[in-house]
Enzyme design. Structure first.
Site, PDB file in Angstrom:
ATOM      1  CG  HIS A 122      -0.401   0.225   2.513  1.00  0.00           C
ATOM      2  ND1 HIS A 122      -0.236  -0.776   3.442  1.00  0.00           N
ATOM      3  CD2 HIS A 122       0.042   1.346   3.118  1.00  0.00           C
ATOM      4  CE1 HIS A 122       0.280  -0.287   4.555  1.00  0.00           C
ATOM      5  NE2 HIS A 122       0.464   1.006   4.377  1.00  0.00           N
ATOM      6  CG  ASP A 153      -0.183  -4.071   2.801  1.00  0.00           C
ATOM      7  OD1 ASP A 153       0.056  -3.458   1.749  1.00  0.00           O
ATOM      8  OD2 ASP A 153      -0.324  -3.510   3.907  1.00  0.00           O
ATOM      9  N   GLY A 228       3.557   6.741   7.924  1.00  0.00           N
ATOM     10  CA  GLY A 228       4.935   6.770   7.452  1.00  0.00           C
ATOM     11  C   GLY A 228       5.751   5.600   7.935  1.00  0.00           C
ATOM     12  CG  ASN A 229       6.285   4.156  12.028  1.00  0.00           C
ATOM     13  OD1 ASN A 229       5.698   4.887  12.816  1.00  0.00           O
ATOM     14  ND2 ASN A 229       7.589   3.968  12.075  1.00  0.00           N
ATOM     15  CB  SER A 230       3.168   1.463   6.295  1.00  0.00           C
ATOM     16  OG  SER A 230       2.018   1.314   7.062  1.00  0.00           O
ATOM     17  N   GLY A 282       8.977 -13.499 -13.799  1.00  0.00           N
ATOM     18  CA  GLY A 282       7.986 -13.844 -14.795  1.00  0.00           C
ATOM     19  C   GLY A 282       7.203 -15.100 -14.501  1.00  0.00           C
ATOM     20  CB  VAL A 284       1.943 -16.077 -13.628  1.00  0.00           C
ATOM     21  CG1 VAL A 284       0.574 -15.655 -13.101  1.00  0.00           C
ATOM     22  CG2 VAL A 284       2.493 -15.053 -14.608  1.00  0.00           C
TER      23      VAL A 284
END
Length: 376
Positions: A122, A153, A228-230, A282, A284
């Site tokens: 994110h 995430d 900002g820590n993420s 590459g 998937v």
């Protein structure tokens, strides 16, 4: 897997770009690490208190690191925050991402000598340009997004160069409830060096989820985590990464949240890092599929209610029925729908999982071979 019905009115996460859930009353700002400034607007400053600054040599790994067992023996072994911060400084970067005509700020950690960087998805998802700034440098470096896993995430970036100082990951089995930890990151995007906050591991194996992001195996911590820590590291007394700072609980008009933050545990992050590297090459990876709709319990109990079974899916094939209460997958308790969705998502098509259910007060187990998620 069918779309989930509205969640229950208890503890529920809010993802970085997600709208608020209509039925839950308190939210987790899973996207708190990515703050966008428009016209120079900065969020409210959140204060944090640091304590227990004790002895630990500040050298990098070339010198003898503190043994984690020694670091747990009594008061004298508690974290020396200043030394841990100095130890990690060359391995932590501040991330700036151009997103939607604004600049998002987050944190990353260098994980290889040739410039791989781990952060939250994110923080960088949808960015037109991404830059990082290393400790002691005034100019940012451009980086490339190699791969991202929105559902977990996590994302990996790469900057050019070599000879960087990578973090060291802790043994996943070494993390204990009550261990002291330090969160490091670019809190609020403030000028200067990264912020450090001290806390403990408040709980293990938490699960949160909303929309397309479902996280399980999370560490809960009371170390202050701010915007900002993420993407930054949560580290133990030996300077080893035990988690990736990702989310924080926030107050609502009904519920109060105090020092409740979450980090993706090292045990969950390491396999995702490898799958991201495969994607960057590459390869998937298809998403596993069970084929059920879910409803969280509202009576305070654990487990997930099956609200629907799609025809022709693995769940229907083995006999899972509407109204079944799923209590475990492969022996791991499913406290809620987020944990179950994350557990299935982490599997691959063709994998067989054992799903434990309660039906009419009787316990049943189904061995289910997962398939690929339909493209529709």
């Amino acid at each position: 897997m069918a779309a989930l019905p509205p969640p229950p009115p208890d503890a529920t996460p809010v993802l970085p770009t997600a709208k608020r859930s209509r039925t839950r009353s308190w939210m987790l700002a899973l996207g708190i690490g990515c703050i966008a400034w428009t016209g120079g607007l900065l969020g409210a400053l959140v204060g944090s208190e640091l304590s227990d600054w004790l002895d630990r040599p500040p050298q990098r790994p070339s010198s003898q690191p503190v043994d984690i067992a020694d670091a747990r023996d009594g008061f004298e072994g508690r974290i020396d925050v200043a030394s841990v911060a100095e130890f990690l400084a060359p391995s932590v970067v501040t991330i700036s991402a151009d997103i939607d005509n604004g600049v998002g700020i987050g944190t990353g950690m260098i994980i290889t000598e040739d410039g791989e960087i781990l952060t939250n998805s994110h923080v960088v998802s949808g960015a037109s340009e991404i830059r990082v700034r290393l400790a002691g440098e005034s100019e940012p470096r451009e980086v490339t997004l190699l791969a991202e896993d929105v559902g977990n995430d996590l994302a990996i970036l790469r900057m050019s160069g070599d000879g960087f100082e990578p973090v060291r990951f802790a043994d996943p089995g070494s993390v204990r409830l009550g261990d002291q930890v330090v969160a490091i990151g670019a809190a609020l995007g403030l000028d200067g060096d990264p912020s450090v906050t001290l806390g403990i591991v408040s709980a293990l194996d938490r699960s949160v989820g909303q929309q397309n992001v479902f996280l399980n195996g999370l560490l809960q911590t009371d170390a202050a985590i701010s915007s900002g820590n993420s993407g930054g590291p949560l580290v133990n007394a030996a300077g080893e990464v035990v988690g990736v700072n990702t989310a924080v609980a926030r107050d609502t008009s009904i519920f109060t949240a105090t020092n409740v933050g979450f980090a993706i545990s090292v045990g969950e992050a390491l396999p995702v890092i490898e799958s991201l590297r495969e994607e960057a090459r590459g390869e998937v990876r298809e998403e596993a599929f069970l084929g059920i709709g879910l409803e969280d319990r509202r009576d305070g109990g654990q487990g997930v209610i099956v609200s629907g079974v799609q025809p022709g899916t693995p769940a229907e094939t083995v006999g899972v029925m509407v109204g079944d209460l799923i209590v475990a997958v492969d022996g791991s308790t499913t406290a809620g729908s987020a944990a179950l969705i994350a557990a299935i998502r982490d599997k691959s098509p063709g994998d067989t999982v054992t799903v434990a259910v309660v039906r009419d007060d009787n316990g049943l187990e189904f061995d289910v071979e997962l398939t690929s998620r339909p493209e529709n």
